[in-house]
Write a protein that holds these residues in place. Structure first.
Motif: not given
Length: 310
Positions: A177, A233, A190, A168, A192, A174, A170, A254, A187, A239
């Motif tokens: 993270a 992203v 979220e 993933l 995407f 986030h 993000a 990220l 998820l 994400c």
């Protein structure tokens, strides 16, 4: 039979379109027509039915197509073996891959091949998965690398050679993270960013959520480039789920979090024509795959029909 005419016949038989076959082999349509007429005269039988507006194979043409690939492959293998025995560079392999694999997986493979078989040259083309398979099928490519799996098709072998971890990605900061890993349940809410339907990366995203009863999470946008998705992203637009080997995530600002669960990895596969391992160059390429790097976990790439490398 003249091998040049036979190669042209394969293109015409597969496309059933003289102008398209001519475009693919960089010849004029009149030249292709003349070659087909000469081949039919040589064999004494019609290979194509020209009575309707659309070209069609006759029974004799379909029969020849069944042998044509094998004849070309055998001629190529004989040439390779003779040149190798004479100490001359034996072959150039035309290899294709989708962009991520070409950038992150193939360099190590090609380097290993060069170290063990310096007489084998390699040309690498980048294309979409569908174009790669078409290239292997019509002989434009000796082998192609892609994500996912495909069923064998008209003499083309597709085999898994590695498993690549999915991650993933993000935006910085986030909430996920700092997680050691995430699954689809983490998820569900979220946003995407995805590629278009039919793309291998879109398939990875949909597979990751296939077992969820409530379906896919929200798709915030579709984009034609994984590199563009990484940049978006990074800027906080959502994400994405991508293979860990994607080069553009290495220097991006990220969060990169491993996936867990049934869809935590994606196959890395190779496609080649079934009879092609008789080629010394392709057999050497297959042998070079086992220790390939790039983050993927190698699978068993041995092929019982592959000729031993020399």
């Amino acid at each position: 039979m003249d091998l040049k005419r036979l190669k042209t016949f394969i293109r015409v038989a597969r496309t059933l379109n003289l102008s398209e076959a001519a475009r693919q082999i960089h010849r004029t349509q009149s030249s292709v027509t003349e070659q087909m007429q000469a081949l039919e005269a040589d064999l004494g039988v019609a290979l194509f039915d020209r009575s309707n507006r659309k070209l069609a194979l006759t029974a004799a043409g379909a029969c020849l197509l069944g042998y044509a690939d094998r004849l070309i492959d055998l001629a190529d293998a004989a040439r390779d073996a003779v040149l190798a025995a004479g100490g001359i560079a034996c072959q150039t392999l035309d290899v294709g891959g989708i962009e991520t694999i070409a950038a992150a997986f193939l360099p190590d493979v090609v380097a290993r091949l060069a170290a063990t078989h310096p007489d084998v040259g390699v040309r690498v083309a980048v294309a979409a998965t569908s174009a790669l398979h078409a290239g292997v099928k019509d002989g434009t490519l000796d082998a192609a690398f892609f994500f996912g799996t495909r069923a064998p098709d008209d003499g083309v072998v597709c085999r898994e050679i590695a498993r690549e971890p999915l991650v993933l990605i993000a935006p910085p900061g986030h909430p996920l993270a700092t997680r050691a890993s995430v699954g689809h349940d983490d998820l569900a809410h979220e946003r995407f960013l995805v590629t278009a339907q039919g793309c291998a990366y879109r398939g990875m995203f949909e597979t990751a959520f296939r077992s969820r009863a409530d379906g896919l999470p929200r798709i915030a946008g579709e984009f034609g480039s994984v590199a563009a998705i990484v940049g978006l992203v990074e800027r906080g637009l959502g994400c994405a789920i991508v293979p860990r080997m994607v080069p553009s995530i290495r220097d991006a600002h990220l969060a990169v979090v491993p996936m867990h669960g049934d869809a935590a990895t994606v196959p890395v596969s190779i496609a080649y024509r079934e009879r092609q391992p008789s080629s010394l160059g392709l057999a050497a390429l297959l042998a070079a795959l086992a220790p390939a790097s790039g983050g993927a976990t190698p699978a068993d790439v041995r092929h019982p029909g592959a000729a031993p490398t020399r």
